[in-house]
Design an enzyme around this catalytic site. Structure first.
Site, short mmCIF file in Angstrom:
data_model
loop_
_atom_site.label_atom_id
_atom_site.label_comp_id
_atom_site.label_asym_id
_atom_site.label_seq_id
_atom_site.Cartn_x
_atom_site.Cartn_y
_atom_site.Cartn_z
CB ALA A 61 -0.83 -0.07 1.14
CE1 TYR A 63 4.05 3.95 -8.09
CE2 TYR A 63 2.06 2.34 -8.71
CZ TYR A 63 3.11 3.36 -8.89
OH TYR A 63 3.36 3.64 -10.61
CG ASP A 64 -3.11 2.22 -7.31
OD1 ASP A 64 -3.64 3.28 -7.55
OD2 ASP A 64 -3.86 1.12 -8.02
CG ASN A 110 5.75 8.78 3.08
OD1 ASN A 110 4.51 9.17 3.85
ND2 ASN A 110 6.03 7.46 3.65
NE ARG A 111 7.07 16.93 5.90
CZ ARG A 111 8.39 17.29 6.04
NH1 ARG A 111 9.42 16.58 6.30
NH2 ARG A 111 8.91 18.27 5.39
N GLY A 113 0.44 11.88 4.71
CA GLY A 113 -0.51 11.83 5.73
C GLY A 113 -1.95 11.50 5.03
CG PHE A 114 -3.80 8.07 5.66
CD1 PHE A 114 -2.76 7.44 5.57
CD2 PHE A 114 -4.60 7.68 6.93
CE1 PHE A 114 -2.38 6.13 6.31
CE2 PHE A 114 -4.39 6.62 7.65
CZ PHE A 114 -3.23 5.80 7.76
CB SER A 173 0.27 5.97 8.72
OG SER A 173 0.99 7.24 8.28
CG ASN A 175 3.57 10.29 7.70
OD1 ASN A 175 4.45 10.75 8.39
ND2 ASN A 175 3.94 9.54 6.65
CB THR A 176 -2.73 10.09 10.66
OG1 THR A 176 -2.88 10.11 9.15
CG2 THR A 176 -4.01 10.54 11.24
CE LYS A 211 2.05 -1.41 5.78
NZ LYS A 211 2.19 -0.91 4.61
CG ASN A 240 3.14 2.20 7.78
OD1 ASN A 240 3.76 2.55 7.05
ND2 ASN A 240 1.94 2.05 7.87
CB THR A 241 7.41 4.26 7.18
OG1 THR A 241 6.63 4.86 7.95
CG2 THR A 241 7.23 4.06 5.54
N GLY A 262 12.34 1.83 2.69
CA GLY A 262 13.52 1.23 1.84
C GLY A 262 14.70 0.53 2.44
#
Length: 358
Positions: A61, A63-64, A110-111, A113-114, A173, A175-176, A211, A240-241, A262
């Site tokens: 998840a 990417y798209d 990345n940040r 944020g959905f 995530s 970022n939220t 996740k 996740n990250t 990565g």
């Protein structure tokens, strides 16, 4: 990496990361790049949660995000694709710039944020592909300003159960604000109870995966494992990250806030994967993700306890031929080692990874 892929990467890297990402989605939508997916090999098939995966490699998840190109991703050689994260209402995400390439580390911060177009837009696309072959998972999340975040997950289950091969509950995530707090046992117990009730009431019974983050301590992993087992969640995705910046060479960007993905994530995420396999036992479905960029790293996730593996950032640096190369490499490995199934490899280095610190 082929000459063509190198030229394509050089072109994309001349743009900022978010623009380049949009260009890659547009290319897939138009039927580019043209790839020859690897021939199917029975030794790579995985049967899990009632689903038959042609091979164990999936697109993660992120990417798209808006379910625009799942079938194009499958044509690159992936055994499955996961779209999202999708929230009930459209949201813009965090201010730009919000994606940073750490080229020396083959990593990304990345940040986002959905950022996504919301349930309605994704549902329309997924409904249009209903009946097509291929395993497509749907990753669901909560809006940043939602008054009832658990309710957002319930709505995601109800909306996408008819179209999803499986559903992923993303509470990991970074970022939220406050989202990762839902991994704490009390909140997690309520979330999973309500999600599973929503699944039971839905028109289709898609498997549910959770996740998790790679930055959890041992006691938190134990709590998650207990809740996952008690609530009869079908599987777990690790991970996740990360918020860690340990060992990065890209000093000028290491201070950017957000989740790191990565190559540097491989060891941390694989150690957490093995710990969760130990906690959950041999029968729980586990997807390993984080730092997969080659056949060997994909196989090592399986050795550490994964049934399936996913990648995303690796393809940014290796190009769209990467999934095909990995799948071909897996088949060659199975041939060389005379394996009847890659499943024979699972857990063979579980103890090695489970004792590592993360």
């Amino acid at each position: 990496m082929s000459v063509l892929d190198r030229i394509g990467q050089k072109l994309l890297f001349s743009f900022d990361p978010e623009t380049a990402h949009g260009m890659s989605i547009a290319a897939l939508r138009c039927g580019l790049p043209v790839a020859s997916p690897p021939s199917q090999d029975a030794r790579l098939k995985v049967s899990l949660c009632g689903l038959d995966f042609p091979n164990p490699l999936g697109m993660a998840a992120g990417y798209d995000k808006n379910a625009e190109v799942p079938d194009a991703l499958l044509r690159l050689g992936f055994g499955f694709a996961e779209v999202g994260t999708i929230t009930p209402l459209p949201q813009a995400g965090n201010p730009k710039p919000r994606i940073f390439r750490l080229t020396a580390d083959e990593a990304v911060i990345n940040r986002l944020g959905f950022n996504n177009e919301g349930h309605a837009a994704a549902e329309k696309r997924l409904a249009a592909r209903k009946g097509r072959p291929g395993i497509v998972g749907v990753n669901i999340g909560a809006n940043k300003d939602s008054a009832d975040r658990i309710g957002d997950y319930e709505r995601g289950v109800a909306r996408f159960a008819p179209y999803a091969s499986y559903l992923t509950v993303n509470i990991s995530s970074p970022n939220t604000p406050g989202l990762r707090n839902m991994q704490a046992r009390e909140q997690l117990g309520e979330l999973l109870s309500r999600v599973m009730a929503a699944r039971a009431a839905a028109s289709a019974q898609a498997p549910v995966f959770l996740k998790i983050a790679p930055d959890l301590v041992e006691a938190e992993l134990e709590d998650i494992a207990a809740e996952v087992a008690e609530k009869k969640i079908d599987g777990i995705i690790v991970s996740n990250t990360t918020l860690s910046r340990a060992g990065l060479r890209s000093a000028s960007l290491a201070g950017e806030t957000g989740g790191l993905s990565g190559k540097p994530l491989f060891e941390r995420s694989t150690a957490v994967l093995a710990k969760m396999r130990k906690l959950l036992g041999p029968d729980m479905a586990i997807i390993g993700v984080g730092g997969v960029n080659s056949t060997e790293t994909a196989l090592e996730k399986i050795r550490a306890g994964a049934d399936l593996v996913q990648l995303y950032t690796g393809m940014i640096y290796a190009g769209p031929a990467l999934p095909g190369h990995i799948v071909v490499g897996m088949a060659r490995f199975a041939e060389k080692e005379r394996l009847t199934s890659l499943r024979d490899l699972r857990d063979s280095r579980l103890d090695h990874w489970a004792v590592k610190t993360h």
